[in-house]
Every structure is written in structure tokens, then in C-alpha cells.
Design an enzyme around this catalytic site. Sequence first.
Site, PDB file in Angstrom:
ATOM      1  N   ALA A 105    -103.666 -86.779 -31.676  1.00 32.29           N
ATOM      2  CA  ALA A 105    -103.343 -88.087 -32.246  1.00 32.29           C
ATOM      3  C   ALA A 105    -104.478 -88.831 -32.940  1.00 32.29           C
ATOM      4  O   ALA A 105    -104.224 -89.774 -33.678  1.00 32.29           O
ATOM      5  CB  ALA A 105    -102.753 -88.978 -31.160  1.00 32.29           C
ATOM      6  N   PRO A 107    -107.385 -90.016 -35.512  1.00 29.76           N
ATOM      7  CA  PRO A 107    -107.716 -91.387 -35.108  1.00 29.76           C
ATOM      8  C   PRO A 107    -106.529 -92.314 -34.922  1.00 29.76           C
ATOM      9  O   PRO A 107    -106.726 -93.473 -34.565  1.00 29.76           O
ATOM     10  CB  PRO A 107    -108.588 -91.878 -36.273  1.00 29.76           C
ATOM     11  N   LYS A 110    -100.802 -91.456 -37.445  1.00 30.46           N
ATOM     12  CA  LYS A 110     -99.389 -91.144 -37.193  1.00 30.46           C
ATOM     13  C   LYS A 110     -98.923 -91.809 -35.898  1.00 30.46           C
ATOM     14  O   LYS A 110     -97.781 -92.259 -35.804  1.00 30.46           O
ATOM     15  CB  LYS A 110     -99.185 -89.636 -37.180  1.00 30.46           C
ATOM     16  N   ASP A 173     -99.611 -82.686 -34.923  1.00 33.91           N
ATOM     17  CA  ASP A 173    -100.302 -82.804 -36.220  1.00 33.91           C
ATOM     18  C   ASP A 173    -101.585 -81.991 -36.054  1.00 33.91           C
ATOM     19  O   ASP A 173    -102.620 -82.516 -35.670  1.00 33.91           O
ATOM     20  CB  ASP A 173    -100.583 -84.283 -36.506  1.00 33.91           C
ATOM     21  N   CYS A 226    -102.341 -80.558 -42.805  1.00 30.49           N
ATOM     22  CA  CYS A 226    -102.680 -81.053 -44.155  1.00 30.49           C
ATOM     23  C   CYS A 226    -103.350 -79.910 -44.913  1.00 30.49           C
ATOM     24  O   CYS A 226    -104.404 -80.067 -45.505  1.00 30.49           O
ATOM     25  CB  CYS A 226    -103.559 -82.299 -44.079  1.00 30.49           C
TER      26      CYS A 226
HETATM   27  N1  SAM Z   1    -102.657 -87.170 -36.100  1.00 32.31           N
HETATM   28  C1  SAM Z   1    -103.953 -87.708 -36.439  1.00 32.31           C
HETATM   29  C2  SAM Z   1    -103.775 -88.936 -37.299  1.00 32.31           C
HETATM   30  O1  SAM Z   1    -102.732 -89.077 -37.931  1.00 32.31           O
HETATM   31  O2  SAM Z   1    -104.658 -89.796 -37.300  1.00 32.31           O
HETATM   32  C3  SAM Z   1    -104.831 -86.655 -37.074  1.00 32.31           C
HETATM   33  C4  SAM Z   1    -104.999 -85.449 -36.214  1.00 32.31           C
HETATM   34  S1  SAM Z   1    -106.114 -84.242 -36.807  1.00 32.31           S
HETATM   35  C5  SAM Z   1    -105.233 -83.507 -38.094  1.00 32.31           C
HETATM   36  C6  SAM Z   1    -106.048 -83.032 -35.553  1.00 32.31           C
HETATM   37  C7  SAM Z   1    -106.618 -83.450 -34.215  1.00 32.31           C
HETATM   38  O3  SAM Z   1    -106.484 -82.360 -33.299  1.00 32.31           O
HETATM   39  C8  SAM Z   1    -108.096 -83.810 -34.220  1.00 32.31           C
HETATM   40  O4  SAM Z   1    -108.286 -85.118 -33.762  1.00 32.31           O
HETATM   41  C9  SAM Z   1    -108.746 -82.797 -33.288  1.00 32.31           C
HETATM   42  O5  SAM Z   1    -109.770 -83.348 -32.484  1.00 32.31           O
HETATM   43  C10 SAM Z   1    -107.584 -82.343 -32.435  1.00 32.31           C
HETATM   44  N2  SAM Z   1    -107.765 -80.978 -31.873  1.00 32.31           N
HETATM   45  C11 SAM Z   1    -108.713 -80.060 -32.206  1.00 32.31           C
HETATM   46  N3  SAM Z   1    -108.556 -78.959 -31.453  1.00 32.31           N
HETATM   47  C12 SAM Z   1    -107.525 -79.169 -30.637  1.00 32.31           C
HETATM   48  C13 SAM Z   1    -106.904 -78.404 -29.618  1.00 32.31           C
HETATM   49  N4  SAM Z   1    -107.315 -77.169 -29.321  1.00 32.31           N
HETATM   50  N5  SAM Z   1    -105.857 -78.951 -28.963  1.00 32.31           N
HETATM   51  C14 SAM Z   1    -105.435 -80.199 -29.270  1.00 32.31           C
HETATM   52  N6  SAM Z   1    -105.978 -80.958 -30.231  1.00 32.31           N
HETATM   53  C15 SAM Z   1    -107.004 -80.453 -30.902  1.00 32.31           C
END
Ligand code: SAM
Length: 484
Positions: A105, A107, A110, A173, A226
Site C-alpha cells: 500500500a 505510500p 490507492k 498493487d 505499472c
Molecule cells: N499501492 C501503492 C500506492 O498506490 O501508493 C504503491 C505500491 S508499490 C507499486 C509496491 C509496494 O510493494 C512497495 O511499497 C514495496 O515496498 C512493496 N513490496 C516490495 N516487495 C514486497 C513483497 N515481497 N511483498 C509485499 N510488498 C512488497
Amino acid sequence: MPNLSPEFIEDMRALLGPETDAFLRALDAPAALALRVHRRGEAAMPFIAGAVPWAEGGFYLRPETRPGTSIAHWAGAFYLQEASAMLPAAVLAARPGERVLDLCAAPGGKASQIARAMDGEGALVANEVDPARARVLAGNLERLGVCNAVVTCEKPDRLAAKWPGFFDAVLVDAPCSGEGMFRRDLDARKQWSAAAPAGCQKRQADILDAAARLVRPGGRLVYSTCTFNAFENEESVRDFLCRHPDFSPWDFEMPGLGASEGGMLRIWPQRVRGDGQFAARLRRAGGETEDTPIRIAERERGAQLTTPCTARFAEDSWKKGARARRGARCPQAGKGERAATSAEDGRALVEALHDTVLRSLPPAVLRARMRLLGDRLFAVPALAPDMDGLRVVSPGTALLRVGKNRVEPEHALAMALCPEQALRAAALDEAEARAFLAGEALPRAGEAGWTLATYDGLALGWGKQADGTLKNHLPKGLRKTLRA
Ligand code: SAM
């Protein structure tokens, strides 16, 4: 602009054919920056040019404006978000009264969009695995005054083991190779390698497998990235569907984008005003797909009757109960945590606040369970799942801090209020508001006591009025000098 990798261009040619040149030109055009109105839409008016068709409250920015440095942004009137990034939460279409999980989630773009759609009813769990990013997420939800959310910092499989089949809707996401951001994030171009999509795909599969266990029968799962490549998008979804035959694609239509195919839709920057984005909607078999308002009401009533630390108040008893209860005694502590074990405990603490600070509370807080953690009382969403044993950044809305002989209101409570909900409010002009946000005390006449500082109908934080001065109680870490 750094050059794009030849392997990336080759991959895109395979997907786009003759449209590739238009695509490559679009990657060098300026990004379509946008914002999403969260509350008091009027505050966004000076910054916006036209609506983002697929997202309620989404607007493109006028190019010459800088909304990020405005007081309205600081006060949570809107969230700055790229237009295409508004697609996944629009596809999830969370509704008031649901139980919703945003698994990756931070920063919080969404998650805050989901919270807006839920309108304070039901429970949103916003999870982020990275602790520093989870704190940013919690801060953003606080700034926006979201008061039906829990923020956790956990690995997806730990949540799946704790909450199997709990959620009506789950958003993944996913972390991805970020090709969709090549237009505005030059580091994303530099960091990309031909091996990146395969590495990301493995991680995405693990996260999706955990997510599958968290969706209730009949519930929905939205997967988004993305990035453009098919490996992390269509192939990830198809592989998931092979591993999870109880899920199936669920088609949808989006204004300005058209219909999905096989439950999947991709935004291409040469076709619409937006960066790259992919979203897929899947449905788990069994149960009911649609929740009726009656079922939601029954579920909320069930949560109220069965939770052990319930402190729910009907609004009328709340108003009647405003007796003097200052210095309410706290319930006995366990190690580092004290639960407000009865409605009476929670009510006593909040009534103490009510006498000194509040006229009324947001409905989401009135419906919540009260929970004392250390010296802070939180309003935990009534429909939130049991969080014992998990890393929790915020179990709900922080309402107050219990001192030796007094209770003090929390900043999160200020941000959740409308000016008229505070017992005393000070409507600041622009210069005063900037000074307040910078942490200054303001010379000002007024009745002594806790006072909600506001600007243009938006809460900024608490001050304490005494001897012709509004003393500043903004948390030190949030003080900021905004350029005029
Ligand atoms: N949904 C967020 C928004 O709209 O602001 C953006 C999310 S970003 C695309 C993906 C997120 O997944 C990052 O914050 C990252 O730290 C986290 N992430 C990285 N590896 C992960 C894992 N193995 N399991 C869960 N989350 C992970």
C-alpha cells in the site's frame, strides 16, 4: 533523456507492432500529472484543468501550478497521483461497509482512493512490508483524515495465515519493473535490465498466492502493475489462474478506457493521457458476489456484539453522556498495552476529551472499538480483523494521549475533524496558517483551551489558547515551511 534499452524496445515491438513509434514518442512527452480530491473539492479548484475519466475525483493538473506546496495539500484536501495510477482502485470499486485489504500500500495513493470510496464505513487494512514506507503510508492516511483504516507492516504470507478468507476485496498493487514510469522517472529507465521482469514475476506470484488466501469466497482480487511487459501482466495472471482454479477473470468497463479482455486492461501512454498501468480483476468462486446493505449492517452489528473491547456509542448517548470525567482512570495495563476492556472504560476516556475538546465525532469513530496501547487511545474500525501477533503501525485513529492527570487530543483526531466538530476552532488567514504549519505560536484572542486551528474549512492541527496566544501543538516532525 537516458536511452531506452534495445531489449525493452524489442519487447514493446512484439506487443505493439506499428504503434511502437508512437509509443516511444509518448515516453518522451511530459507526464500527465494529476490529483485526486479527498475532501473539500473547492480547495483543489486553482490547480485543476480537466477530469480524469476513469477516476471519481481525479483531475489533471494545470501545468504551471504547484499544489504540493499548498496549505490545502498539507491539510489533506487532495492526494497528488498520476492519472493512470488511479485505475486499480477504480477497478476494485470498494464500497462503504466492506472489508478491504491493500496488500502493497505505501505510500498510500490507492489506499487513500479506496478509503474515499468507503466513506468511513467498513474497515480498510493498508499493509506495507517495508517499515519506513509503512510509516509514510500511515502519515498520508492521517493527513487525509482517514478514520476507518488499520496500517500493518507484514509479509503477505503472514497476513494470509492470520486472516484466511476475511476480505471482500483485496488489491495487489505489486512491486514491478516500473516500465510505466519511464516517462517521469529517469532512474526507472537506468535501473531496468532485461532480467528485471522475470525477477519481478517470481515475487509477484508469491504475493498473489498469499492474496488468494485472504479473499473470501465470492470476493474479488485486483492485481495491478505499472509496467508494460506481458510477462509481469497477462502471464502473471494466467499462471495465477492455473494455480488457483477457484478464481476466474471478471470483466469490467472503464470510462475513457473501454472494456477489459479476460478481466485485464492496460493503459498505453500513446492512447490516453496517462503513464503505463495494468489492472486485472478476478473473482473467487462461492459465496455471494454482491453484498447487500442489509448484510453489511448485520455484519457490523455482529462485530459490535462479539468483540471483547467494544466501546461503541450511539450518537444520542454520546451527547447525553458529556459529563465531567476529567482524569478518567485508565484500565489496568498488560505489558506495553492496555485494552479498554469495557465500553465504560473507553467512554470515560473519550468523554474526558469531549468535555474539553470536542462537540461531536466523525461517525466512523463513533462506530469504532476503543483500544488503549501504551498511553494512547485508538478508535479501531469495528470491522477490522484481530491484529494480535502482527506488526501494526496504526490500529486505527489515534484519539488521545493519557497523561498523569489529563488527556490530550492526538493530531490524527484533529485531521479527522471538520471545524464544527471541535469545541473551539480558530479560522486562520493564509499568513497565520503558514506560520502555524511552521510551528509558530500565534498572537490571538480567544477562549482558553484546546483549539482546532483551521484554514479554509480544513483542519490543520491542535493549538492551545492561553493569555492571548494560540500555542502550537503540531507534532514537531510535521512542521514545515511552505513556500508562498
Ligand atoms: N499501492 C501503492 C500506492 O498506490 O501508493 C504503491 C505500491 S508499490 C507499486 C509496491 C509496494 O510493494 C512497495 O511499497 C514495496 O515496498 C512493496 N513490496 C516490495 N516487495 C514486497 C513483497 N515481497 N511483498 C509485499 N510488498 C512488497
